[in-house]
Design a protein around this motif. Structure first.
Motif, PDB file in Angstrom:
ATOM      1  N   HIS A   1      32.049 -30.775 -38.420  1.00 46.92           N
ATOM      2  CA  HIS A   1      31.119 -29.651 -38.151  1.00 46.92           C
ATOM      3  C   HIS A   1      31.714 -28.409 -37.669  1.00 46.92           C
ATOM      4  O   HIS A   1      32.648 -28.282 -37.109  1.00 46.92           O
ATOM      5  N   LEU A   2      30.808 -27.291 -37.768  1.00 46.78           N
ATOM      6  CA  LEU A   2      31.456 -25.898 -37.236  1.00 46.78           C
ATOM      7  C   LEU A   2      32.232 -26.000 -35.895  1.00 46.78           C
ATOM      8  O   LEU A   2      33.178 -25.339 -35.577  1.00 46.78           O
ATOM      9  N   GLY A   3      31.442 -26.741 -34.775  1.00 46.13           N
ATOM     10  CA  GLY A   3      32.145 -26.705 -33.536  1.00 46.13           C
ATOM     11  C   GLY A   3      33.210 -27.497 -33.603  1.00 46.13           C
ATOM     12  O   GLY A   3      34.207 -27.135 -32.600  1.00 46.13           O
TER      13      GLY A   3
ATOM     14  N   GLY B   1      22.546 -18.076 -31.223  1.00 48.94           N
ATOM     15  CA  GLY B   1      22.101 -18.092 -29.697  1.00 48.94           C
ATOM     16  C   GLY B   1      21.581 -19.460 -29.296  1.00 48.94           C
ATOM     17  O   GLY B   1      21.067 -19.471 -28.048  1.00 48.94           O
ATOM     18  N   LYS B   2      21.467 -20.428 -29.794  1.00 43.51           N
ATOM     19  CA  LYS B   2      20.921 -21.738 -29.657  1.00 43.51           C
ATOM     20  C   LYS B   2      22.099 -22.808 -29.941  1.00 43.51           C
ATOM     21  O   LYS B   2      22.986 -22.681 -30.746  1.00 43.51           O
ATOM     22  N   LYS B   3      21.872 -23.906 -29.007  1.00 42.45           N
ATOM     23  CA  LYS B   3      22.973 -24.908 -29.276  1.00 42.45           C
ATOM     24  C   LYS B   3      22.635 -25.553 -30.877  1.00 42.45           C
ATOM     25  O   LYS B   3      21.618 -25.585 -31.317  1.00 42.45           O
ATOM     26  N   MET B   4      23.748 -25.757 -31.363  1.00 40.14           N
ATOM     27  CA  MET B   4      23.756 -26.320 -32.843  1.00 40.14           C
ATOM     28  C   MET B   4      23.235 -27.704 -32.628  1.00 40.14           C
ATOM     29  O   MET B   4      23.723 -28.573 -32.140  1.00 40.14           O
ATOM     30  N   SER B   5      22.161 -28.298 -33.482  1.00 38.25           N
ATOM     31  CA  SER B   5      21.558 -29.315 -33.618  1.00 38.25           C
ATOM     32  C   SER B   5      20.798 -29.490 -34.801  1.00 38.25           C
ATOM     33  O   SER B   5      20.192 -28.648 -35.497  1.00 38.25           O
ATOM     34  N   LYS B   6      20.692 -30.818 -35.310  1.00 43.53           N
ATOM     35  CA  LYS B   6      20.108 -30.932 -36.608  1.00 43.53           C
ATOM     36  C   LYS B   6      18.686 -30.999 -36.450  1.00 43.53           C
ATOM     37  O   LYS B   6      17.881 -30.483 -37.199  1.00 43.53           O
ATOM     38  N   SER B   7      18.035 -31.186 -34.994  1.00 47.07           N
ATOM     39  CA  SER B   7      16.718 -31.159 -34.992  1.00 47.07           C
ATOM     40  C   SER B   7      16.242 -29.372 -34.914  1.00 47.07           C
ATOM     41  O   SER B   7      15.172 -29.087 -35.304  1.00 47.07           O
ATOM     42  N   LEU B   8      17.008 -28.707 -34.718  1.00 44.76           N
ATOM     43  CA  LEU B   8      16.833 -27.139 -34.768  1.00 44.76           C
ATOM     44  C   LEU B   8      17.071 -26.648 -36.126  1.00 44.76           C
ATOM     45  O   LEU B   8      16.671 -25.346 -36.522  1.00 44.76           O
ATOM     46  N   GLY B   9      17.724 -27.439 -36.911  1.00 40.85           N
ATOM     47  CA  GLY B   9      17.834 -26.958 -38.455  1.00 40.85           C
ATOM     48  C   GLY B   9      18.916 -25.869 -38.400  1.00 40.85           C
ATOM     49  O   GLY B   9      19.118 -25.257 -39.418  1.00 40.85           O
ATOM     50  N   ASN B  10      19.747 -25.735 -37.446  1.00 34.94           N
ATOM     51  CA  ASN B  10      20.812 -24.890 -37.379  1.00 34.94           C
ATOM     52  C   ASN B  10      22.160 -25.569 -37.515  1.00 34.94           C
ATOM     53  O   ASN B  10      23.379 -25.186 -37.013  1.00 34.94           O
ATOM     54  N   PHE B  11      22.302 -26.961 -37.598  1.00 38.05           N
ATOM     55  CA  PHE B  11      23.331 -27.744 -37.743  1.00 38.05           C
ATOM     56  C   PHE B  11      24.011 -27.391 -39.060  1.00 38.05           C
ATOM     57  O   PHE B  11      23.473 -27.677 -40.248  1.00 38.05           O
ATOM     58  N   PHE B  12      25.429 -27.280 -39.256  1.00 33.65           N
ATOM     59  CA  PHE B  12      26.240 -27.210 -40.613  1.00 33.65           C
ATOM     60  C   PHE B  12      27.548 -27.473 -40.247  1.00 33.65           C
ATOM     61  O   PHE B  12      28.198 -27.157 -39.359  1.00 33.65           O
ATOM     62  N   THR B  13      28.033 -27.897 -41.601  1.00 31.50           N
ATOM     63  CA  THR B  13      29.507 -28.403 -41.390  1.00 31.50           C
ATOM     64  C   THR B  13      30.254 -26.963 -42.005  1.00 31.50           C
ATOM     65  O   THR B  13      29.946 -26.150 -42.394  1.00 31.50           O
ATOM     66  N   VAL B  14      31.755 -27.262 -41.798  1.00 31.78           N
ATOM     67  CA  VAL B  14      32.620 -26.159 -42.537  1.00 31.78           C
ATOM     68  C   VAL B  14      32.377 -26.197 -43.852  1.00 31.78           C
ATOM     69  O   VAL B  14      32.384 -24.911 -44.650  1.00 31.78           O
TER      70      VAL B  14
END
Length: 478
Positions: free
Chosen positions: A39-41, A272-285
C-alpha cells in the motif's frame, strides 16, 4: 568529504554521521511482509532510504556501502492469506515479492543490478535464528514454556530506551498478548509451535517457526555483524519491533552495539486523514499506477516519488490529489526541457553542491527539490541532478519521448494537441466576433475531460498533458 548529519532516534539529536568503517558503511532497513500488494504507506520508507543510500554511495563510493532490506516470508498474515486464497505459502510469497519489486521499480527503486544490495528472506535464515535463541536461553535472557520460547524483557535493563517509554507505558499502549505461560506481560515470542497445516522447522523446542522480531536480528547479524551503522524503518516499527530487536541482539551478542544510528520516517495520511479501508481512502501503489483510486487517473511512479520527497521524512506526509496533479505538471516540465539531452557520464557527474548540502542535512529532500526547480534554465544540470534523486531514468525518458511523439503528431485517428490547439484558437477568434462561446466551452470541457491543460492568452492557445491525460479520448475531437 561531505559531512552527513542525521537525526538519531536513539539519542534524539541530529548528529554527524561517522561510520564504523568508511570502507564498508552498513545499513539495515526493515522490508515488507509479503502477503499482498504494497500500500502507499509501505512505499514511504522504501523511497526515504533509497535517497539515503544514494547519498551514502556518493560520499563513500558505490563499492563501500552495503544495504540490507529484508523480506519477511513467514508470518501469521502470510499463513492466513494463503489459506484464504487456497494457494501454497511459497506461491503466495513468490508472487507478492515479484509485485513488490515491480511496484518499487516504478517508483525509481530498483537494485536488481546492485551487488552491494542484499535482500535476505527470513526462511533462508532459520538456522541462524535458532542459534540466536539458544544463545539467549544460555545467557538467561529467554525461557521455554509450553513449546514457546520467550524473551524475558526484565532481563534487559535498557528496554524502552529507543522509544523513550517506561515498561508501564508500553504495556498500556501496546497490544500485549495475554498468555498463561508468560512470566511477564511484556515478554515476547522468539519461537512458537506450528500445527501440521502451518509452515514449521525442527528445533530444540519442537517443530515450529520464529517470531517476527528475531528474524531481523538474525539476518542483520549474519550479513552486517554484531555492530553496524544505520537501522531504518517506519515510525510504527519503533515499538515493539525495533525495541525488541535491540534487546535480543544486544543480549545475544554483548560484544557488539547493534545499530548505532536509528532513523524513522513518519506515517502517511490521505487528504488529511489516516489511510484506512473504512474511510475509503486506502489504496496500493499499483492502484495509483493503474488509475484504480479515487482520483481515477494513472499516476506515474515519478509523480508518486516527487510527492513523497516534498515532505521531510520525519514529518507526517499527506497525499492529496492536488499535490499529485502539481507533481505531474512539474515532472512533465522536466521531461520536456531535457528531452533532447544526454545524461552526463556517471564518472564525470558531480551533484550540485547546494543539493548535496540539503541531503546531507538530515535528508532535507524538500530543499533538494527546490534546487532542482531553480535549475529550470540549466537543462543539462537539471537532467543530471534529477537523475541523482531518482527521476528522469532512461525508461521514464523513453516513455515520455513516445508519448510526446504521439501528442505532437497524433496517432491513428487521434488528432495532435497542436491541431486541437489551433482548432480551439480559431473557434475562440470566431466567438469573439459572434459573442457565442458555446463551441469554445464545449471543446475546452472535452479537452479537460481528456486530461489536457488548456492555456489561453493573447498570444494564442497552448495545450499540455495534465494529470489523467488519455490520448484515446481525443479521437472524437478530431
Amino acid at each position: 568529504m561531505t559531512e552527513i548529519r542525521l537525526t538519531n532516534t536513539r539519542t534524539r539529536r541530529k548528529e554527524a554521521f561517522e561510520p564504523l568503517d568508511p570502507g564498508n558503511v552498513r545499513m539495515y532497513v526493515c522490508g515488507p511482509t509479503v502477503y499482498d500488494r504494497a500500500h502507499l504507506g509501505n512505499a514511504r520508507p522504501v523511497i526515504v532510504f533509497d535517497v539515503l543510500y544514494r547519498l551514502l554511495r556518493h560520499v563513500y563510493g558505490p563499492g563501500h556501502v552495503t544495504y540490507v532490506r529484508n523480506i519477511t516470508d513467514v508470518e501469521d498474515k502470510i499463513i492466513a492469506r494463503a489459506q484464504e486464497r487456497g494457494i501454497g505459502i511459497d506461491d503466495l510469497t513468490r508472487q507478492t515479492t515479484e509485485w513488490f519489486h515491480e511496484d518499487m521499480a516504478a517508483l525509481g527503486v530498483d537494485y536488481s543490478d546492485d551487488p552491494r544490495f542484499r535482500e535476505p528472506h527470513a526462511t533462508d535464515f532459520i538456522p541462524q535464528m535458532i542459534a540466536m535463541i539458544e544463545a539467549l536461553i544460555a545467557r538467561g535472557h529467554a525461557y521455554e514454556a509450553e513449546g514457546h520460547v520467550l524473551f524475558a524483557v526484565g532481563s534487559y535493563a535498557n528496554y524502552g530506551r529507543l522509544s523513550g517509554r517506561s515498561v508501564e507505558d508500553m504495556i498500556a499502549g501496546a497490544r500485549v498478548e495475554v498468555a498463561p505461560y508468560k512470566r511477564d506481560p511484556m515478554d515476547f515470542v522468539l519461537w512458537k509451535p506450528s500445527t501440521p497445516e502451518e509452515p514449521g522447522w525442527e528445533s530444540p523446542w519442537g517443530r515450529g517457526r520464529p517470531g517476527w522480531h528475531i528474524e531481523c536480528s538474525a539476518m542483520s547479524h549474519a550479513l552486517l555483524g554484531a555492530s553496524f551503522d544505520i537501522h531504518g524503518g517506519g515510525n510504527d516499527l519503533m515499538f515493539p519491533h525495533h525495541e525488541n530487536e535491540i534487546a535480543q541482539s544486544c543480549c545475544a551478542h554483548p560484544e557488539g552495539s547493534f545499530a548505532r544510528y536509528w532513523l524513522h520516517n513518519e506515517m502517511l495520511q490521505v487528504e488529511g486523514k489516516k489511510m484506512s479501508k473504512s474511510l475509503g481512502n486506502f489504496f496500493t501503489v499499483r492502484d495509483l499506477l493503474e488509475g484504480d483510486w479515487s482520483g481515477g487517473w494513472k499516476v506515474p511512479g515519478e509523480v508518486i516519488r516527487l510527492v513523497f520527497l516534498q515532505t521531510h521524512y520525519r514529518k507526517p506526509m499527506d497525499w492529496t490529489e492536488e499535490k499529485a496533479r502539481e507533481a505531474k505538471r512539474l515532472i512533465f516540465d522536466w521531461h520536456k526541457q531535457t528531452m533532447d539531452l544526454e545524461p552526463t557520464p556517471q564518472a564525470s557527474f558531480r551533484p550540485s553542491d547546494t543539493m548535496l548540502d540539503a541531503l546531507a542535512d538530515d535528508l532535507n529532500t524538500h530543499e533538494a527539490l527546490n534546487v532542482l526547480k531553480r535549475l529550470r534554465n540549466e537543462p543539462q544540470r537539471l537532467l543530471d541532478n534529477a537523475r541523482f534523486l531518482g527521476f528522469l531514468s532512461d525508461e521514464a525518458r523513453e516513455r515520455f519521448r513516445q508519448e510526446w511523439l504521439a501528442m505532437s503528431s497524433g496517432t491513428g485517428s487521434s488528432p495532435s494537441l497542436a491541431e486541437l490547439g489551433r482548432k480551439l484558437d480559431e473557434l475562440r477568434k470566431m466567438a469573439m466576433q459572434t459573442k457565442d462561446f458555446s463551441e469554445v466551452d464545449r471543446l475546452k470541457a472535452a479537452l479537460v475531460a481528456a486530461g489536457v491543460e488548456v492555456r489561453m492568452s493573447k498570444q494564442g492557445v497552448e495545450l499540455l498533458p495534465a494529470a489523467g491525460f488519455d490520448p484515446a479520448k481525443l479521437e472524437e475531437l478530431g
